[in-house]
Scaffold this motif. Sequence first.
Motif, short mmCIF file in Angstrom:
data_model
loop_
_atom_site.label_atom_id
_atom_site.label_comp_id
_atom_site.label_asym_id
_atom_site.label_seq_id
_atom_site.Cartn_x
_atom_site.Cartn_y
_atom_site.Cartn_z
N VAL A 1 8.11 17.96 -1.65
CA VAL A 1 7.40 16.69 -1.87
C VAL A 1 8.32 15.68 -2.54
O VAL A 1 8.31 14.49 -2.20
N GLY A 2 9.15 16.17 -3.47
CA GLY A 2 10.12 15.28 -4.10
C GLY A 2 11.08 14.69 -3.08
O GLY A 2 11.41 13.49 -3.14
N GLN A 3 11.53 15.52 -2.14
CA GLN A 3 12.40 15.02 -1.08
C GLN A 3 11.67 14.02 -0.18
O GLN A 3 12.25 13.01 0.25
N ALA A 4 10.40 14.27 0.06
CA ALA A 4 9.61 13.37 0.90
C ALA A 4 9.46 12.00 0.23
O ALA A 4 9.55 10.96 0.89
N VAL A 5 9.23 12.01 -1.07
CA VAL A 5 9.11 10.75 -1.81
C VAL A 5 10.43 9.99 -1.78
O VAL A 5 10.46 8.76 -1.59
N ALA A 6 11.54 10.72 -1.95
CA ALA A 6 12.85 10.07 -1.89
C ALA A 6 13.10 9.48 -0.50
O ALA A 6 13.61 8.35 -0.37
N ALA A 7 12.70 10.23 0.54
CA ALA A 7 12.86 9.72 1.91
C ALA A 7 11.99 8.49 2.12
O ALA A 7 12.39 7.52 2.78
N ALA A 8 10.79 8.51 1.54
CA ALA A 8 9.88 7.37 1.67
C ALA A 8 10.48 6.13 1.02
O ALA A 8 10.36 5.02 1.56
N ARG A 9 11.13 6.29 -0.11
CA ARG A 9 11.74 5.14 -0.77
C ARG A 9 12.90 4.58 0.07
O ARG A 9 13.12 3.36 0.12
N ASN A 10 13.64 5.45 0.74
CA ASN A 10 14.69 4.99 1.64
C ASN A 10 14.10 4.21 2.83
O ASN A 10 14.65 3.20 3.26
N ILE A 11 12.98 4.72 3.34
CA ILE A 11 12.30 4.03 4.43
C ILE A 11 11.87 2.64 3.99
O ILE A 11 12.02 1.65 4.72
N MET A 12 11.35 2.56 2.76
CA MET A 12 10.89 1.27 2.26
C MET A 12 12.05 0.29 2.04
O MET A 12 11.87 -0.92 2.18
N SER A 13 13.22 0.81 1.74
CA SER A 13 14.40 -0.06 1.63
C SER A 13 14.70 -0.71 2.97
O SER A 13 15.04 -1.90 3.06
N SER A 14 14.57 0.09 4.04
CA SER A 14 14.78 -0.45 5.38
C SER A 14 13.68 -1.45 5.74
O SER A 14 13.95 -2.50 6.33
N GLN A 15 12.46 -1.12 5.36
CA GLN A 15 11.35 -2.04 5.62
C GLN A 15 11.55 -3.37 4.90
O GLN A 15 11.21 -4.43 5.42
N ARG A 16 12.11 -3.31 3.70
CA ARG A 16 12.34 -4.51 2.93
C ARG A 16 13.22 -5.50 3.69
O ARG A 16 13.00 -6.71 3.64
N LYS A 17 14.20 -4.97 4.43
CA LYS A 17 15.07 -5.83 5.22
C LYS A 17 14.28 -6.55 6.30
O LYS A 17 14.52 -7.73 6.60
N HIS A 18 13.32 -5.84 6.91
CA HIS A 18 12.50 -6.48 7.93
C HIS A 18 11.58 -7.53 7.30
O HIS A 18 11.37 -8.60 7.88
N LEU B 1 0.83 -1.20 0.00
CA LEU B 1 0.00 0.00 0.00
C LEU B 1 0.86 1.25 0.00
O LEU B 1 0.55 2.24 -0.68
N GLU B 2 1.95 1.23 0.76
CA GLU B 2 2.88 2.37 0.72
C GLU B 2 3.39 2.58 -0.71
O GLU B 2 3.51 3.72 -1.18
N GLN B 3 3.72 1.48 -1.39
CA GLN B 3 4.20 1.58 -2.76
C GLN B 3 3.14 2.20 -3.66
O GLN B 3 3.43 3.05 -4.51
N ALA B 4 1.88 1.81 -3.48
CA ALA B 4 0.78 2.36 -4.28
C ALA B 4 0.62 3.85 -4.02
O ALA B 4 0.32 4.63 -4.95
N ILE B 5 0.81 4.27 -2.78
CA ILE B 5 0.71 5.69 -2.44
C ILE B 5 1.81 6.48 -3.15
O ILE B 5 1.56 7.54 -3.75
N ILE B 6 3.03 5.99 -3.09
CA ILE B 6 4.14 6.68 -3.75
C ILE B 6 3.90 6.75 -5.25
O ILE B 6 4.10 7.81 -5.88
N GLU B 7 3.50 5.65 -5.85
CA GLU B 7 3.24 5.64 -7.29
C GLU B 7 2.17 6.67 -7.67
O GLU B 7 2.31 7.39 -8.68
N THR B 8 1.10 6.74 -6.88
CA THR B 8 0.02 7.68 -7.18
C THR B 8 0.49 9.12 -7.00
O THR B 8 0.14 10.00 -7.80
#
Length: 471
Positions: A445-462, A135-142
């Motif tokens: 907003v662009g920086q926020a999206v980039a930060a979100a993708r970094n967060i998701m990289s960390s989540q991927r490890k979990h 769902l986070e991925q869908a939010i970023i894509e949208t």
Amino acid sequence: MGKLWGGRFSKSTDVMVEEFTSSISFDHRLYRQDIKGSIAHAKMLAKCGIISKEDAGLIIEGLNGILADMEAGRFQFDIALEDIHMNIEKRLTERIGPAGGRLHTARSRNDQVALDTHIYLKEEIARIAGFIYELEQAIIETAEKHPRAIMPGYTHLQRAQPILFSHHLMTYFFMLERDFRRLRGVWESTDIMPLGAGALAGTTFPIDRQFVADELKFSRIYENSIDAVSDRDYILEFQSFASILMMHLSRLSEEIILWSSTEFSFIELDDAHCTGSSIMPQKKNPDVAELVRGKTGRVYGHLMAMLTVAKGLPLAYNKDLQEDKEGLFDTIDTVKFSLTVYAAMLRGMRLNEKNMGGALAADFSNATDMADYLVKKGLPFRQAHEVVGKCVAFCLDQGKTLLELTLDEFRQFSEMFNSDILQAIKPETCVDARNSFGGTSPAQVGQAVAAARNIMSSQRKHLDMYAKTAL
């Protein structure tokens, strides 16, 4: 049919009592976890010399056969056997003889059901974390799909200031990111192995609890046997997490419902995620969003029910704790459905950017920027606030917006207004100017999206870790 615990009793259980106390109607979904736990327990019993390796081999073979029967739909559950544990144990003894009766050595149904629930919830946490991630991925894509769509931002459901749609939507990403972090805490509370606690006081047999924990991929073992069989904190923590998550989805649901209404017309949901009316042919109803909003109360109810069940229980195990499962199972099912359907709904949603922008042309959401304009010219903010308030009152009286005023009309209220005022209060300018950290400008907003993708990289490890340690 004789009970496995019936030695002390001289009278059969009343049929109504059997139905009332039985849990097989809902705990049958724990069959895989129960069999996995029993296999690990049998291995440990043989390793410690408590049962023979031959008996352990028969037990494991028999349990795997029962699992195959269950997966194939060939297993008939018996309400008289009360729960999943006794249904499996009775069938095991029928299949392999006396060796089946040795499986329950050095354990109780109290620590057995606790083990099953811990294993089950760990597996579901791993799945739910993946659904949050999706769902986070869908939010970023949208958000990335509509980088310049401008809409009114609201406070008190009144138009307040122009914002980017992507900025508004990314708010929900960060809500979900907090939900993901809370779920990590639930995982830590669930990743504790209770088997070996017995009924409440441990066992007289020389068991190896660490061996079982390793077999079942638990990182910790309960240090107190009473706590092991009476603890339901991990369920309460999960239901608390789920309630907050559903609250976030419910808030998004409310906005989806509003935005898709004729009065707003900011978005249109895909036909696949709407229903019609049985009498009104023109209707297109946002039923998915409404159901998620409605099911939120249901999840809250399960949390309150479990808190109420646990609030007055003396240690250790009490039959009241059988009430932990139905609410937990329903909460899990509801959360998984809500997350999955929302990701698909967002991806299918279409924006009406013209209507979003048009809403700003007819309101006063640029009033704060007009005040900021005067402040930058040297006027104290409180005075600027008053000037703009009078301008707004004048516009309301004249049936105009701020962008429709002439320079002469602006100067009726302050000589500080110059010809650049109209450019300063355009919605695009208002959005671009809010470039403070976390603001609504495209750069932020662009920086926020980039930060979100970094967060998701960390989540991927979990997610990878959960996949490895959930059975």
